[in-house]
Design a protein around this motif. Structure first.
Motif, short mmCIF file in Angstrom:
data_model
loop_
_atom_site.label_atom_id
_atom_site.label_comp_id
_atom_site.label_asym_id
_atom_site.label_seq_id
_atom_site.Cartn_x
_atom_site.Cartn_y
_atom_site.Cartn_z
N HIS A 74 0.81 -1.22 0.00
CA HIS A 74 0.00 0.00 0.00
C HIS A 74 0.85 1.28 0.00
O HIS A 74 0.34 2.35 0.35
CB HIS A 74 -0.94 0.00 1.20
N LEU A 75 2.11 1.16 -0.40
CA LEU A 75 2.92 2.35 -0.62
C LEU A 75 2.53 2.97 -1.95
O LEU A 75 2.47 2.28 -2.97
CB LEU A 75 4.41 2.00 -0.62
N THR A 76 2.26 4.27 -1.96
CA THR A 76 1.85 4.96 -3.17
C THR A 76 2.74 6.18 -3.39
O THR A 76 3.56 6.54 -2.55
CB THR A 76 0.39 5.41 -3.09
N LEU A 81 18.63 4.09 -2.17
CA LEU A 81 17.17 4.01 -2.31
C LEU A 81 16.79 2.62 -2.77
O LEU A 81 17.27 2.13 -3.79
CB LEU A 81 16.68 5.05 -3.33
N ASP A 82 15.92 1.97 -2.00
CA ASP A 82 15.44 0.63 -2.31
C ASP A 82 13.92 0.63 -2.21
O ASP A 82 13.36 0.66 -1.12
CB ASP A 82 16.06 -0.37 -1.34
N ILE A 83 13.27 0.64 -3.37
CA ILE A 83 11.80 0.54 -3.41
C ILE A 83 11.48 -0.58 -4.38
O ILE A 83 11.31 -0.37 -5.59
CB ILE A 83 11.14 1.86 -3.86
N CYS A 84 11.45 -1.80 -3.89
CA CYS A 84 11.21 -2.98 -4.72
C CYS A 84 9.91 -3.66 -4.31
O CYS A 84 9.52 -3.63 -3.15
CB CYS A 84 12.37 -3.97 -4.59
N ARG A 85 9.26 -4.24 -5.33
CA ARG A 85 8.00 -4.96 -5.09
C ARG A 85 6.94 -4.08 -4.44
O ARG A 85 6.24 -4.50 -3.51
CB ARG A 85 8.27 -6.23 -4.26
N CYS A 86 6.85 -2.86 -4.94
CA CYS A 86 5.82 -1.91 -4.51
C CYS A 86 5.07 -1.49 -5.78
O CYS A 86 5.58 -0.67 -6.57
CB CYS A 86 6.44 -0.70 -3.81
N LEU A 87 3.90 -2.05 -5.98
CA LEU A 87 3.24 -1.98 -7.28
C LEU A 87 2.45 -0.71 -7.52
O LEU A 87 1.86 -0.54 -8.59
CB LEU A 87 2.33 -3.20 -7.45
N SER A 88 2.43 0.20 -6.55
CA SER A 88 1.68 1.45 -6.73
C SER A 88 2.58 2.67 -6.76
O SER A 88 2.10 3.80 -6.65
CB SER A 88 0.63 1.60 -5.62
N VAL A 89 3.88 2.45 -6.91
CA VAL A 89 4.83 3.57 -7.02
C VAL A 89 5.06 3.88 -8.49
O VAL A 89 5.35 2.98 -9.28
CB VAL A 89 6.17 3.22 -6.32
N ARG A 90 4.93 5.13 -8.85
CA ARG A 90 5.03 5.54 -10.25
C ARG A 90 6.21 6.50 -10.45
O ARG A 90 6.90 6.87 -9.51
CB ARG A 90 3.72 6.23 -10.68
N GLY A 91 6.39 6.88 -11.73
CA GLY A 91 7.39 7.88 -12.04
C GLY A 91 8.45 7.37 -12.99
O GLY A 91 8.46 6.20 -13.38
N ASN A 92 9.36 8.26 -13.37
CA ASN A 92 10.48 7.94 -14.26
C ASN A 92 11.76 7.94 -13.43
O ASN A 92 12.03 8.89 -12.69
CB ASN A 92 10.56 8.97 -15.38
N PHE A 93 12.55 6.87 -13.53
CA PHE A 93 13.75 6.78 -12.70
C PHE A 93 14.73 7.92 -12.97
O PHE A 93 15.56 8.25 -12.11
CB PHE A 93 14.43 5.42 -12.89
N MET A 94 14.63 8.56 -14.13
CA MET A 94 15.52 9.67 -14.45
C MET A 94 15.25 10.90 -13.59
O MET A 94 16.05 11.84 -13.58
CB MET A 94 15.39 10.02 -15.93
N GLU A 95 14.14 10.90 -12.86
CA GLU A 95 13.89 11.98 -11.90
C GLU A 95 14.98 12.06 -10.84
O GLU A 95 15.15 13.09 -10.19
CB GLU A 95 12.53 11.77 -11.21
N LEU A 96 15.73 10.95 -10.68
CA LEU A 96 16.76 10.88 -9.65
C LEU A 96 18.17 11.09 -10.22
O LEU A 96 19.16 10.96 -9.50
CB LEU A 96 16.70 9.51 -8.95
N ALA A 97 18.25 11.40 -11.50
CA ALA A 97 19.55 11.47 -12.18
C ALA A 97 20.47 12.55 -11.62
O ALA A 97 21.69 12.44 -11.71
CB ALA A 97 19.34 11.69 -13.67
N ASP A 98 19.90 13.60 -11.03
CA ASP A 98 20.73 14.70 -10.52
C ASP A 98 20.94 14.63 -9.02
O ASP A 98 21.36 15.62 -8.40
CB ASP A 98 20.14 16.04 -10.92
N PHE A 99 20.70 13.46 -8.40
CA PHE A 99 20.97 13.28 -6.97
C PHE A 99 22.48 13.07 -6.82
O PHE A 99 22.98 12.00 -7.19
CB PHE A 99 20.20 12.09 -6.40
N PRO A 100 23.21 14.02 -6.27
CA PRO A 100 24.68 13.96 -6.32
C PRO A 100 25.32 12.87 -5.47
O PRO A 100 26.46 12.48 -5.75
CB PRO A 100 25.10 15.35 -5.82
N HIS A 101 24.62 12.35 -4.45
CA HIS A 101 25.23 11.38 -3.55
C HIS A 101 24.61 9.98 -3.66
O HIS A 101 25.01 9.08 -2.92
CB HIS A 101 25.11 11.86 -2.10
N LEU A 102 23.69 9.80 -4.58
CA LEU A 102 22.98 8.52 -4.69
C LEU A 102 23.91 7.43 -5.22
O LEU A 102 24.38 7.50 -6.36
CB LEU A 102 21.77 8.67 -5.61
#
Length: 401
Positions: free
Chosen positions: A177-179, A195-216
């Protein structure tokens, strides 16, 4: 023989008085330093006088997995409830397998006690049978590590992370029920490292939203509907990333299925350039298996297996499937790719991505030795750089029989 009369023992009250007087010789600040080397439970037992009780309230418990305070049954709940006033600087807490059987009026009433821990740095909520929403879990401004996993009935959203301005490690795996959209993680841009968000079927978005996270450094989004295309990754994207695990809904994610055989060569070339530019971006373990990329069953190029069996080079009896799986090939310093059968034993011809090493290079001997081993696997599909058509496959099967 003269026997002396033994002295009467000190009374219990005298012994306690002596201990209290000795304990009071140290200030609360000094005792707090000593308490900093103890576990929360040892500190609670050591509060023998007012000075030491005051010291406990000032103590910062050192981080260690052994020192996690845990809520999982009545006894542990009562212990943590006592700590909420006696040890308010507790910085690590785990809630695990908490159920209605704990015996209090409601989960919400029970968990309200954790709001007293304003110095909390680490919070783990694992397999806790919490139903509904719990805002109390999302308001710890000093928190650096948050793990909420296997909480199948807990309802929460990625927007609720605004209460963690210093968060570095986030694990939200296996929550039905993570959304939310991963773009909601933007407030964590300057701090997030894993960042670990696996097997959460209600999470949306484009992974490139995180491309500018400098420490990820670590990004795991497997088994989510997150989208994107790894070919969109540019030279300055994900500057600190060390491991990447994307779902098949991303073009190039784990077990991604190609619609057409013809689109694969240009894709593999792009991925090769990407791995050369940023070697740490693509895990060596998954890269060797080409991330289990394969031809889609819905592809017009797909056809069913021929129902015959052949001993492979390992001597095991296995079905010789059409070569619809992809695999990277490494021979010395030279990399290429090929189509292969689902047991990864038989290969089509290698599509090389790098030039052949010169005969005078130090790598040449190793390259030739590895190449000979690989060539032994290119037998049934020799001459084919891509899967044969169904007609060709059936003809090859008949010839081999």
């Amino acid at each position: 023989m003269h026997l002396s009369t033994p002295s009467p023992p000190e009374s219990t009250n005298d012994m306690i008085l002596t201990d209290d007087e000795t304990a009071e010789e140290l200030s609360a600040d000094e005792v707090a330093i000593i308490f900093g080397f103890l576990s929360p439970y040892d500190i609670m037992r050591a509060r023998v006088c007012k000075t030491w009780r005051d010291a406990a309230k000032k103590t910062a418990v050192p981080p260690s997995y052994e020192y996690y305070s845990k809520i999982y049954n009545v006894r542990s709940y009562n212990a943590v409830r006592a700590m909420s006033t006696a040890l308010p600087n507790l910085d690590q807490l785990m809630i695990s397998r908490l159920t209605d059987r704990v015996g209090y009026q409601s989960h919400h009433a029970r968990l309200d006690i954790i709001s007293s821990f304003r110095e909390l740095r680490v919070l783990y909520v694992v397999d806790a049978h919490l139903t509904g929403r719990y805002p109390v879990l999302f308001n710890f401004p000093l928190l650096k590590r948050l793990r909420i996993t296997y909480c199948r009935h807990l309802k929460f959203d990625l927007d609720m992370l605004l209460g963690f301005p210093l968060l570095e490690v986030l694990d939200f795996s296996d929550n039905q029920h993570l959304t939310g959209n991963i773009s909601s993680l933007s407030p964590l841009k300057s701090t997030l490292k894993s960042l670990d968000i696996c097997r959460c079927l209600s999470v949306r978005g484009n992974f490139m939203e995180l491309a500018d996270f400098p420490h990820l450094k670590n990004l795991y989004l497997f088994d989510t509907p997150v989208t994107g295309d790894i070919r969109d990754i540019r030279a300055n994207d994900f500057p600190a990333l060390e491991s990447l695990y994307l779902p098949d809904t991303v073009h190039g994610g784990m077990k991604y299925k190609f619609r057409h055989v013809s689109e694969v060569p240009s894709f593999m070339h792009t991925v090769h350039l990407l791995s050369q530019r940023t070697p740490a971006l693509l895990s060596k373990h998954f890269l060797s298996r080409a991330f289990d990329w394969r031809l889609s069953e819905d592809s017009p190029d797909w056809y069913e297996n021929h129902d015959w069996y052949e001993s492979d080079v390992l001597g095991a009896l296995r079905g010789l499937s059409p070569p619809f799986l992809l695999q990277f090939i490494q021979a010395g310093s030279r990399r290429g790719w090929s189509w292969c059968t689902f047991n990864r034993v038989y290969l089509c011809e290698i599509n090389w991505l790098d030039p052949e090493p010169s005969s005078g290079s130090s790598d040449y001997e190793a390259y030739i030795e590895e190449l000979m081993r690989i060539e032994n696997r290119v037998n049934f599909y020799r001459g084919y750089y891509q899967p044969p058509s169904e007609e060709e496959y059936n003809r090859l099967s008949v010839q081999e029989e």
